[in-house]
Design an enzyme around this catalytic site. Structure first.
Site, PDB file in Angstrom:
ATOM      1  N   ARG A 216     -40.381  26.771  24.230  1.00 49.25           N
ATOM      2  CA  ARG A 216     -40.154  28.196  24.456  1.00 49.25           C
ATOM      3  C   ARG A 216     -41.352  28.973  23.886  1.00 49.25           C
ATOM      4  O   ARG A 216     -42.132  28.432  23.095  1.00 49.25           O
ATOM      5  CB  ARG A 216     -38.904  28.700  23.713  1.00 49.25           C
TER       6      ARG A 216
ATOM      7  N   ASP B 190     -18.000  52.897  25.298  1.00 52.76           N
ATOM      8  CA  ASP B 190     -18.059  51.707  26.146  1.00 52.76           C
ATOM      9  C   ASP B 190     -18.691  52.077  27.490  1.00 52.76           C
ATOM     10  O   ASP B 190     -18.093  52.812  28.281  1.00 52.76           O
ATOM     11  CB  ASP B 190     -16.632  51.169  26.354  1.00 52.76           C
TER      12      ASP B 190
ATOM     13  N   ASP C 271     -23.636  52.872  21.884  1.00 49.57           N
ATOM     14  CA  ASP C 271     -23.290  51.449  21.787  1.00 49.57           C
ATOM     15  C   ASP C 271     -21.803  51.323  21.496  1.00 49.57           C
ATOM     16  O   ASP C 271     -21.152  52.298  21.118  1.00 49.57           O
ATOM     17  CB  ASP C 271     -24.118  50.771  20.659  1.00 49.57           C
TER      18      ASP C 271
ATOM     19  N   TYR D  62     -25.694  34.599  33.284  1.00 53.57           N
ATOM     20  CA  TYR D  62     -26.439  35.688  32.625  1.00 53.57           C
ATOM     21  C   TYR D  62     -27.720  35.979  33.418  1.00 53.57           C
ATOM     22  O   TYR D  62     -28.059  37.140  33.676  1.00 53.57           O
ATOM     23  CB  TYR D  62     -26.759  35.254  31.185  1.00 53.57           C
TER      24      TYR D  62
HETATM   25  P1  NAD Z   1     -28.081  42.862  21.482  1.00 49.84           P
HETATM   26  O1  NAD Z   1     -26.883  42.065  21.872  1.00 49.84           O
HETATM   27  O2  NAD Z   1     -28.462  42.926  20.050  1.00 49.84           O
HETATM   28  O3  NAD Z   1     -27.950  44.351  22.024  1.00 49.84           O
HETATM   29  C1  NAD Z   1     -27.180  44.677  23.147  1.00 49.84           C
HETATM   30  C2  NAD Z   1     -26.261  45.802  22.730  1.00 49.84           C
HETATM   31  O4  NAD Z   1     -25.489  46.209  23.870  1.00 49.84           O
HETATM   32  C3  NAD Z   1     -25.245  45.385  21.646  1.00 49.84           C
HETATM   33  O5  NAD Z   1     -25.393  46.183  20.492  1.00 49.84           O
HETATM   34  C4  NAD Z   1     -23.899  45.597  22.307  1.00 49.84           C
HETATM   35  O6  NAD Z   1     -22.899  46.072  21.438  1.00 49.84           O
HETATM   36  C5  NAD Z   1     -24.246  46.616  23.369  1.00 49.84           C
HETATM   37  N1  NAD Z   1     -23.233  46.599  24.420  1.00 49.84           N
HETATM   38  C6  NAD Z   1     -22.743  45.529  25.063  1.00 49.84           C
HETATM   39  N2  NAD Z   1     -21.761  45.903  25.897  1.00 49.84           N
HETATM   40  C7  NAD Z   1     -21.649  47.256  25.770  1.00 49.84           C
HETATM   41  C8  NAD Z   1     -20.805  48.223  26.364  1.00 49.84           C
HETATM   42  N3  NAD Z   1     -19.879  47.863  27.265  1.00 49.84           N
HETATM   43  N4  NAD Z   1     -20.954  49.529  26.020  1.00 49.84           N
HETATM   44  C9  NAD Z   1     -21.875  49.883  25.078  1.00 49.84           C
HETATM   45  N5  NAD Z   1     -22.721  49.003  24.489  1.00 49.84           N
HETATM   46  C10 NAD Z   1     -22.593  47.702  24.833  1.00 49.84           C
HETATM   47  O7  NAD Z   1     -29.286  42.302  22.378  1.00 49.84           O
HETATM   48  P2  NAD Z   1     -30.854  42.564  22.269  1.00 49.84           P
HETATM   49  O8  NAD Z   1     -31.471  41.292  21.833  1.00 49.84           O
HETATM   50  O9  NAD Z   1     -31.135  43.809  21.532  1.00 49.84           O
HETATM   51  O10 NAD Z   1     -31.206  42.742  23.816  1.00 49.84           O
HETATM   52  C11 NAD Z   1     -31.330  44.008  24.444  1.00 49.84           C
HETATM   53  C12 NAD Z   1     -31.530  43.798  25.945  1.00 49.84           C
HETATM   54  O11 NAD Z   1     -32.657  42.958  26.186  1.00 49.84           O
HETATM   55  C13 NAD Z   1     -30.346  43.122  26.632  1.00 49.84           C
HETATM   56  O12 NAD Z   1     -30.162  43.710  27.901  1.00 49.84           O
HETATM   57  C14 NAD Z   1     -30.806  41.705  26.805  1.00 49.84           C
HETATM   58  O13 NAD Z   1     -30.179  41.075  27.904  1.00 49.84           O
HETATM   59  C15 NAD Z   1     -32.288  41.875  27.021  1.00 49.84           C
HETATM   60  N6  NAD Z   1     -33.035  40.675  26.640  1.00 49.84           N
HETATM   61  C16 NAD Z   1     -33.148  40.335  25.334  1.00 49.84           C
HETATM   62  C17 NAD Z   1     -33.855  39.196  24.993  1.00 49.84           C
HETATM   63  C18 NAD Z   1     -33.999  38.761  23.563  1.00 49.84           C
HETATM   64  O14 NAD Z   1     -34.620  37.738  23.331  1.00 49.84           O
HETATM   65  N7  NAD Z   1     -33.457  39.489  22.598  1.00 49.84           N
HETATM   66  C19 NAD Z   1     -34.447  38.396  25.989  1.00 49.84           C
HETATM   67  C20 NAD Z   1     -34.294  38.772  27.312  1.00 49.84           C
HETATM   68  C21 NAD Z   1     -33.607  39.937  27.626  1.00 49.84           C
END
Ligand code: NAD
Length: 324
Positions: free
Chosen positions: A220, A50, A32, A149
């Site tokens: 929702r 990254d 991460d 998104y």
């Molecule tokens: P989150 O934002 O807590 O986790 C995503 C992580 O990705 C973050 O820790 C961020 O630092 C990391 N990240 C972003 N860009 C990065 C990069 N360039 N290099 C390395 N790491 C990077 O989100 P989450 O809620 O844990 O969601 C996880 C996944 O599930 C995501 O893909 C999100 O789109 C998907 N999702 C989540 C939900 C929800 O309700 N939480 C709903 C639909 C989809």
């Protein structure tokens, strides 16, 4: 020993997933941009890197992992995704990550990659009626997501399935619907409705008023993170590629969710609806396909998950208060 790679391991769902995989006996590498803010990572190896950088992705995909979970994305709640100000970043950053991850996994001959798409990719026109949203998997096309998104998610889920068709990979794609729970973002602008409402109620004095975005009648459904992970691991280990919804069918209006949180807190709280970004009018998971293909669907009540989440956010808020 089985090995797993969790991309986005410093995030909300990724942090919980690492813990789960450790409990199952995996050796886990997490990657991460940052460590998880809310809990110490349990990953055996945690790389700060990254994933937009191809060299970083190649370096962390340095062996044949049994399971790869790609959860990294540039995302946030309505205040981040729906204002339009972050559109270019959201599309560029997340698409680049997915392109890099698939390329690296393919070149290492890794077959199984889980990809988390989102219910945000469903067409806006099927989600205008708050009482009858249509989020059946086959309603995705003709596509018309309400945010960039959602468009990026649609592009990337197609990318994963194209690698299955053309390169013999076995990627699995889920469409998550509003996942919530403890150890998630609860302030700062990227938090989602359940956490934001818990924070507002926890901070509100008995008899006070909280502000809720929109008219509060938008609907929702919300899925507790443990159930999300049950669906996620089941899907990755199954022979069904998806895309399939992982969400709850217990739909609720945002004002009713606020009332539920107030009730959990035991406080008498009034709701003041104010203009704010709110997304589609209605959204609910449709679990017919997951039940058919995996013989499983989530079953925990929303209330049970909200009780755990409220207790955690209230204690975090109290801790912050005592420190400040
Ligand atoms: P989150 O934002 O807590 O986790 C995503 C992580 O990705 C973050 O820790 C961020 O630092 C990391 N990240 C972003 N860009 C990065 C990069 N360039 N290099 C390395 N790491 C990077 O989100 P989450 O809620 O844990 O969601 C996880 C996944 O599930 C995501 O893909 C999100 O789109 C998907 N999702 C989540 C939900 C929800 O309700 N939480 C709903 C639909 C989809």
């Amino acid at each position: 020993m089985k090995t797993a790679l969790v991309l986005g391991a410093g995030g909300f769902i990724g942090g919980h997933l690492v813990k789960r995989l450790k409990r199952e006996g995996f050796w886990v590498r997490g990657v991460d941009l940052k460590f998880n803010e809310h809990a110490e990572t349990e990953a055996d190896d945690f790389v700060i890197g990254d994933l937009r950088e191809q060299s970083v992705v190649r370096a962390v995909v340095d062996r044949r992992f049994d399971e790869v979970y790609q959860l990294a994305a540039d995302m946030g709640g309505a205040g981040y995704v729906f204002t339009g100000e972050n559109d270019a970043d959201i599309m560029h950053n997340s698409a680049t990550i997915n392109l890099n991850v698939l390329d690296a996994c393919h070149k290492r001959n890794i077959k199984r990659v889980f990809y988390s798409s989102s219910a945000c990719m469903y067409p806006e026109h099927n989600q205008l009626d708050p009482d009858n949203p249509n989020c059946a998997e086959d309603s995705a096309y003709p596509a018309n997501p309400d945010s960039e998104y959602g468009w990026e998610k649609l592009f990337s889920e197609r990318l994963y399935l194209a690698y299955n068709r053309n390169f013999g990979m076995e990627c699995r794609v889920a469409r998550y619907h509003n996942i919530f729970g403890i150890e998630g973002t609860w302030d700062g602008g990227k938090e989602k409705a359940p956490a934001a409402l818990c924070r507002k109620v926890a901070a509100c004095p008995d008899g006070g008023t909280i502000e809720v975005w929109g008219d509060g009648l938008q609907t929702r459904s919300f899925l507790y993170v443990d159930e999300c992970l049950e669906g996620t691991t089941r899907l990755l280990r199954s022979d069904f590629e998806g895309p399939v919804n992982i969400g709850s069918e217990e739909m609720i209006s945002i004002n009713d969710l606020a009332r539920m949180v107030a009730d959990i807190s035991g406080k008498d709280i009034k709701i003041h609806n104010i203009p704010g970004p709110e997304g589609v009018r209605g959204r609910n998971s449709d679990n017919r396909l997951i039940a058919e293909k995996l013989g499983w669907e989530p079953s925990e009540t929303l209330r049970a998950g909200m009780e755990k989440t409220y207790a955690w956010i209230a204690s975090e808020l109290a801790r912050q208060h005592n420190q400040g």
